[in-house]
Design an enzyme around this catalytic site. Sequence first.
Site, PDB file in Angstrom:
ATOM      1  N   CYS A  75       4.754   6.180  -1.195  1.00 46.15           N
ATOM      2  CA  CYS A  75       4.350   5.246  -0.201  1.00 46.15           C
ATOM      3  C   CYS A  75       5.287   5.400   0.873  1.00 46.15           C
ATOM      4  O   CYS A  75       6.796   5.071   0.747  1.00 46.15           O
ATOM      5  CB  CYS A  75       4.418   3.534  -0.751  1.00 46.15           C
ATOM      6  SG  CYS A  75       4.227   2.247   0.472  1.00 46.15           S
ATOM      7  N   HIS A 161      -4.889  12.085   0.097  1.00 43.66           N
ATOM      8  CA  HIS A 161      -5.592  11.705   1.394  1.00 43.66           C
ATOM      9  C   HIS A 161      -6.614  12.500   1.646  1.00 43.66           C
ATOM     10  O   HIS A 161      -6.741  13.702   1.538  1.00 43.66           O
ATOM     11  CB  HIS A 161      -4.444  11.724   2.313  1.00 43.66           C
ATOM     12  CG  HIS A 161      -3.333  10.465   2.151  1.00 43.66           C
ATOM     13  ND1 HIS A 161      -3.524   9.295   2.833  1.00 43.66           N
ATOM     14  CD2 HIS A 161      -2.341  10.694   1.508  1.00 43.66           C
ATOM     15  CE1 HIS A 161      -2.265   8.640   2.415  1.00 43.66           C
ATOM     16  NE2 HIS A 161      -1.605   9.516   1.742  1.00 43.66           N
ATOM     17  N   GLU A 210      -6.890   2.349   2.581  1.00 43.36           N
ATOM     18  CA  GLU A 210      -6.139   2.532   1.261  1.00 43.36           C
ATOM     19  C   GLU A 210      -6.739   2.519  -0.011  1.00 43.36           C
ATOM     20  O   GLU A 210      -7.248   1.478  -0.323  1.00 43.36           O
ATOM     21  CB  GLU A 210      -4.623   1.910   1.455  1.00 43.36           C
ATOM     22  CG  GLU A 210      -3.935   2.373   2.639  1.00 43.36           C
ATOM     23  CD  GLU A 210      -2.233   1.958   2.276  1.00 43.36           C
ATOM     24  OE1 GLU A 210      -2.170   1.691   1.033  1.00 43.36           O
ATOM     25  OE2 GLU A 210      -1.596   1.825   3.460  1.00 43.36           O
ATOM     26  N   CYS A 219      -0.199   3.248   7.484  1.00 43.39           N
ATOM     27  CA  CYS A 219      -0.196   3.981   6.068  1.00 43.39           C
ATOM     28  C   CYS A 219       0.681   5.241   6.474  1.00 43.39           C
ATOM     29  O   CYS A 219       0.206   5.899   7.153  1.00 43.39           O
ATOM     30  CB  CYS A 219      -1.602   4.237   5.546  1.00 43.39           C
ATOM     31  SG  CYS A 219      -1.487   5.295   4.164  1.00 43.39           S
ATOM     32  N   GLY A 222      -0.401   8.316   5.126  1.00 47.18           N
ATOM     33  CA  GLY A 222      -1.602   8.675   5.718  1.00 47.18           C
ATOM     34  C   GLY A 222      -1.329   9.159   6.810  1.00 47.18           C
ATOM     35  O   GLY A 222      -2.188  10.080   7.424  1.00 47.18           O
TER      36      GLY A 222
HETATM   37  N1  LIG Z   1      -2.295   3.149  -1.259  1.00 43.48           N
HETATM   38  C1  LIG Z   1      -1.797   4.209  -1.431  1.00 43.48           C
HETATM   39  C2  LIG Z   1      -0.145   3.911  -1.749  1.00 43.48           C
HETATM   40  C3  LIG Z   1       0.571   3.358  -0.596  1.00 43.48           C
HETATM   41  C4  LIG Z   1       0.716   4.010   0.663  1.00 43.48           C
HETATM   42  C5  LIG Z   1       0.967   3.574   2.091  1.00 43.48           C
HETATM   43  N2  LIG Z   1       1.323   2.120   2.069  1.00 43.48           N
HETATM   44  C6  LIG Z   1       2.019   4.335   2.777  1.00 43.48           C
HETATM   45  O1  LIG Z   1       2.822   3.713   3.526  1.00 43.48           O
HETATM   46  O2  LIG Z   1       2.169   5.660   2.319  1.00 43.48           O
HETATM   47  C7  LIG Z   1      -2.163   5.043  -2.600  1.00 43.48           C
HETATM   48  O3  LIG Z   1      -2.827   4.348  -3.646  1.00 43.48           O
HETATM   49  O4  LIG Z   1      -1.928   6.252  -2.688  1.00 43.48           O
END
Ligand SMILES: N[C@H](CCC[C@H](N)C(=O)O)C(=O)O
Length: 276
Positions: A75, A161, A210, A219, A222
């Site tokens: 994250c 991603h 997400e 994100c 992301g």
């Molecule tokens: N939902 C993402 C994790 C959090 C990523 C995001 N909040 C960031 O800032 O990178 C996943 O399932 O891989």
Amino acid sequence: MLLRFTKMHGLGNDFMVIDLVTQHAQLNPRLIRQWSDRYTGIGFDQLLVVEPPGDPDMDFRYRIYNADGSEVEQCGNGARCFARFVLDKRLTAKTDIRVETAGGPIALIVQDDGQITVNMGPPRFVPAEIPFQAQSEAISYELAVADQILQVAAVSMGNPHCVTLVDDLNVYPVNRLGPLIERHSRFPNGVNAGFMQLIDRHSARLRVFERGVGETRACGTGACAAAVAGIRQGHLTSPVSIELPGGTLQIEWAGPGEPVMMTGPATRVFEGQIRL
Ligand SMILES: N[C@H](CCC[C@H](N)C(=O)O)C(=O)O
């Protein structure tokens, strides 16, 4: 027993942060879902857990759980909040912090102006490492979604991603196509669905649906994946400003095998306690 936590956010991607270095708690998906509820719980996109490292060369271990209770590999916005948290709680005095995560080691560098730069490690493109089902690695894939064929990039920043270029994010059906991509059968572990609108060679807008959460205001991984995909496809040149609904992240990437560097803010909102 009362458990102390801090509510934080990175450009509106919000977190409950728990120190399990000086506290102890047994977490489980049901409890995390209960806490993440924005009406009956604390409310957050992700839960971030600070633990002692397993590897003596690292300063901490960083565990991440989505609002649905699923544990994930990485994250990016959370990593910046992690750095702010461990400094504010005096769990370290370092400003170059090495952290082990399920998605690989990262380094957090706290700048003098309060911005935090995260060395996210190198992106991965081999389909099996994302994971993504494809005959061979490519900079763009055709993905059948609903009644259309999308051109997508598949990238791992430790977490998976899928990045699609769109003409106008103001009207694009992110919340209709996002869930279909998130659970697409070619991404066996699910995927974060990024939708990117190019602005110029050094900037782009991005919305991310997400995995395990839905559309968030920002994100971090992301933004890294989108910048890397745009650079690889020849649309973008590093450094890249990625403009998300919650604000802008600065991304730098020198090319294959090199780490992605992400810089942005981390904000503390309030301190709390919750009864276990
Ligand atoms: N939902 C993402 C994790 C959090 C990523 C995001 N909040 C960031 O800032 O990178 C996943 O399932 O891989």
